[in-house]
Motif scaffolding. Structure first.
Motif, PDB file in Angstrom:
ATOM      1  N   GLN A 104       0.825  -1.220   0.000  1.00  0.00           N
ATOM      2  CA  GLN A 104       0.000   0.000   0.000  1.00  0.00           C
ATOM      3  C   GLN A 104       0.852   1.260   0.000  1.00  0.00           C
ATOM      4  O   GLN A 104       0.629   2.185  -0.792  1.00  0.00           O
ATOM      5  N   THR A 105       1.817   1.314   0.907  1.00  0.00           N
ATOM      6  CA  THR A 105       2.641   2.517   1.054  1.00  0.00           C
ATOM      7  C   THR A 105       3.399   2.803  -0.238  1.00  0.00           C
ATOM      8  O   THR A 105       3.421   3.942  -0.720  1.00  0.00           O
ATOM      9  N   ASN A 106       3.996   1.761  -0.800  1.00  0.00           N
ATOM     10  CA  ASN A 106       4.775   1.944  -2.041  1.00  0.00           C
ATOM     11  C   ASN A 106       3.895   2.412  -3.192  1.00  0.00           C
ATOM     12  O   ASN A 106       4.230   3.363  -3.911  1.00  0.00           O
ATOM     13  N   VAL A 107       2.754   1.755  -3.391  1.00  0.00           N
ATOM     14  CA  VAL A 107       1.899   2.074  -4.540  1.00  0.00           C
ATOM     15  C   VAL A 107       1.232   3.440  -4.375  1.00  0.00           C
ATOM     16  O   VAL A 107       1.199   4.250  -5.311  1.00  0.00           O
ATOM     17  N   ILE A 108       0.693   3.723  -3.199  1.00  0.00           N
ATOM     18  CA  ILE A 108      -0.003   5.004  -2.980  1.00  0.00           C
ATOM     19  C   ILE A 108       0.977   6.172  -3.111  1.00  0.00           C
ATOM     20  O   ILE A 108       0.720   7.150  -3.830  1.00  0.00           O
ATOM     21  N   ASP A 109       2.137   6.067  -2.463  1.00  0.00           N
ATOM     22  CA  ASP A 109       3.098   7.178  -2.506  1.00  0.00           C
ATOM     23  C   ASP A 109       3.651   7.386  -3.914  1.00  0.00           C
ATOM     24  O   ASP A 109       3.713   8.524  -4.397  1.00  0.00           O
ATOM     25  N   SER A 110       4.027   6.306  -4.588  1.00  0.00           N
ATOM     26  CA  SER A 110       4.568   6.452  -5.953  1.00  0.00           C
ATOM     27  C   SER A 110       3.508   6.967  -6.925  1.00  0.00           C
ATOM     28  O   SER A 110       3.825   7.704  -7.859  1.00  0.00           O
ATOM     29  N   SER A 111       2.244   6.563  -6.718  1.00  0.00           N
ATOM     30  CA  SER A 111       1.158   7.075  -7.565  1.00  0.00           C
ATOM     31  C   SER A 111       1.064   8.587  -7.443  1.00  0.00           C
ATOM     32  O   SER A 111       1.011   9.306  -8.455  1.00  0.00           O
ATOM     33  N   TYR A 112       1.060   9.074  -6.206  1.00  0.00           N
ATOM     34  CA  TYR A 112       0.976  10.525  -5.992  1.00  0.00           C
ATOM     35  C   TYR A 112       2.181  11.242  -6.616  1.00  0.00           C
ATOM     36  O   TYR A 112       2.016  12.232  -7.341  1.00  0.00           O
ATOM     37  N   ARG A 113       3.367  10.717  -6.375  1.00  0.00           N
ATOM     38  CA  ARG A 113       4.585  11.404  -6.821  1.00  0.00           C
ATOM     39  C   ARG A 113       4.755  11.390  -8.335  1.00  0.00           C
ATOM     40  O   ARG A 113       5.502  12.200  -8.879  1.00  0.00           O
ATOM     41  N   ASN A 114       4.063  10.480  -9.006  1.00  0.00           N
ATOM     42  CA  ASN A 114       4.211  10.392 -10.465  1.00  0.00           C
ATOM     43  C   ASN A 114       2.972  10.853 -11.222  1.00  0.00           C
ATOM     44  O   ASN A 114       2.757  10.471 -12.368  1.00  0.00           O
ATOM     45  N   GLY A 115       2.161  11.683 -10.574  1.00  0.00           N
ATOM     46  CA  GLY A 115       1.090  12.375 -11.280  1.00  0.00           C
ATOM     47  C   GLY A 115      -0.131  11.553 -11.632  1.00  0.00           C
ATOM     48  O   GLY A 115      -0.873  11.907 -12.561  1.00  0.00           O
ATOM     49  N   VAL A 116      -0.357  10.425 -10.923  1.00  0.00           N
ATOM     50  CA  VAL A 116      -1.575   9.643 -11.160  1.00  0.00           C
ATOM     51  C   VAL A 116      -2.789  10.524 -10.862  1.00  0.00           C
ATOM     52  O   VAL A 116      -2.848  11.205  -9.840  1.00  0.00           O
ATOM     53  N   LYS A 117      -3.784  10.518 -11.760  1.00  0.00           N
ATOM     54  CA  LYS A 117      -4.964  11.383 -11.597  1.00  0.00           C
ATOM     55  C   LYS A 117      -5.849  10.919 -10.449  1.00  0.00           C
ATOM     56  O   LYS A 117      -6.438  11.732  -9.732  1.00  0.00           O
ATOM     57  N   LYS A 118      -5.993   9.605 -10.318  1.00  0.00           N
ATOM     58  CA  LYS A 118      -6.912   9.073  -9.311  1.00  0.00           C
ATOM     59  C   LYS A 118      -6.491   7.666  -8.929  1.00  0.00           C
ATOM     60  O   LYS A 118      -6.079   6.876  -9.799  1.00  0.00           O
ATOM     61  N   LEU A 119      -6.613   7.353  -7.654  1.00  0.00           N
ATOM     62  CA  LEU A 119      -6.301   6.014  -7.154  1.00  0.00           C
ATOM     63  C   LEU A 119      -7.476   5.497  -6.335  1.00  0.00           C
ATOM     64  O   LEU A 119      -8.075   6.238  -5.548  1.00  0.00           O
ATOM     65  N   LEU A 120      -7.799   4.228  -6.527  1.00  0.00           N
ATOM     66  CA  LEU A 120      -8.811   3.549  -5.712  1.00  0.00           C
ATOM     67  C   LEU A 120      -8.138   2.427  -4.944  1.00  0.00           C
ATOM     68  O   LEU A 120      -7.524   1.532  -5.540  1.00  0.00           O
TER      69      LEU A 120
END
Length: 326
Positions: A104-120
């Motif tokens: 969770q920590t790896n995916v959520i943080d990397s998503s935010y830092r790499n400009g992902v528009k939305k995460l579920l």
């Protein structure tokens, strides 16, 4: 769904209208992830980013960071998790908390830092207190102690919800969470020891039918009530939330229908076509008497499940016969 904790949905394109977007489905080989992939393909999403565990270890921070830097997905659906029944949770508590927190920590943080528009982020109904009032509303979270047999997994999932909320609050980033009830369907785990009640019953009735057994013995009295949702309905709800929901609170995803374990066993027996006797061993434990989630928040947004339990069982048994049974 805007306001202080939500984001203005008019600022970003609708998920469903963005079918050329890159969508990373983490955990695409599991029960949930595979259903989400099927649903996205059926809607015309042709640019799915999929990685098996051997290609990408989500517990490894540097590997996840490298993946996101290279692939730059537009959307992320986090369905990857270490899951198991009571026996597995009791035997490997360190793995259940550590592996899930790392993913969770790896995916959520990397998503935010790499400009992902939305995460579920997808959790589980076990996040709620052991004795939460029924049906369980979203607000029951963190109001009382958890079920001790799976608290390590539950604590990790609660941390995932809170991490999504924290990134929304601090960075105004669109991270949302959905909490499914008991799921079943194609790609379920039919392992003789480690499977959940529905696939376990299906396997036992099938094997009894094949062997011509006279009876099947089932633990307990059959009186506990359980809620089940076909995984294709969950996948449909995931797409709905990606398209329509943008707010701080997590959302329950259930069928709203309860069935006793006895009714479930009779239904599975009928679907499988086992003609012997069903015997209840009341000396064995029943487990929690009732576990129903309140999914009215999602229903009020306009989503309800479509697959009846009987139809879902027929679909699942067909898959089992074609893919699992020997």
């Amino acid at each position: 769904m805007g306001g202080l904790n939500g984001l203005d949905p008019s600022l970003s394109p609708s998920f469903l209208s963005d079918t050329s977007a890159k969508v990373f489905v983490a955990g695409h080989r599991g029960l949930v992830g595979s259903a989400i992939v099927r649903r996205l393909h059926s809607l015309g999403f042709a640019n799915l980013v999929l990685r098996s565990h051997s290609d990408l270890d989500l517990t490894c921070q540097s590997a996840v960071e490298s993946f996101f830097t290279t692939e730059k997905p537009d959307y992320v659906i986090l369905a990857a998790a270490k899951v198991g029944g009571i026996h597995a949770n009791n035997t490997y508590p360190a793995e259940f908390i550590a592996v899930n927190l790392q993913i969770q920590t790896n995916v959520i943080d990397s998503s935010y830092r790499n400009g992902v528009k939305k995460l579920l982020f997808l959790g589980s109904s076990c996040i709620y207190p052991k004795f939460a009032p029924q049906p369980i509303v979203e607000e029951a979270l963190l109001t009382a102690p958890l079920e001790p047999t799976n608290e390590w997994y539950a604590v990790a999932k609660i941390a995932g919800i809170k991490m999504c909320q924290a990134y929304r609050l601090q960075y105004s980033w669109d991270a949302i969470s959905g909490m499914p009830t008991n799921l079943y369907g194609p790609n379920d785990n039919f392992h003789p020891e480690n499977s959940h009640v529905l696939p376990a019953l299906m396997r036992r009735f099938h094997e009894a039918k094949v062997k011509g057994a006279k009876e099947v013995v089932v633990w307990g009295t059959g009186s506990p009530l359980r809620e089940f949702l076909h995984v294709d309905d969950l996948a449909d709800a995931v797409v709905f939330l990606m398209d329509k929901y943008s707010d701080l609170g997590h959302v329950n995803v259930g069928s709203g229908k309860e069935v006793t374990i006895k009714e479930l066993a009779e239904l599975v027996k009928e679907v499988v076509g086992f003609n012997g006797e069903l015997v209840w061993d009341s000396t064995k434990p029943d487990g929690t008497p009732r576990k129903l989630m309140d999914s009215s928040k999602l229903a009020n947004m306009g989503w309800t499940p479509k697959i009846s339990l009987k139809d879902g069982l027929h679909d699942t048994y067909k898959w089992y016969v074609e893919n699992v049974s020997q």
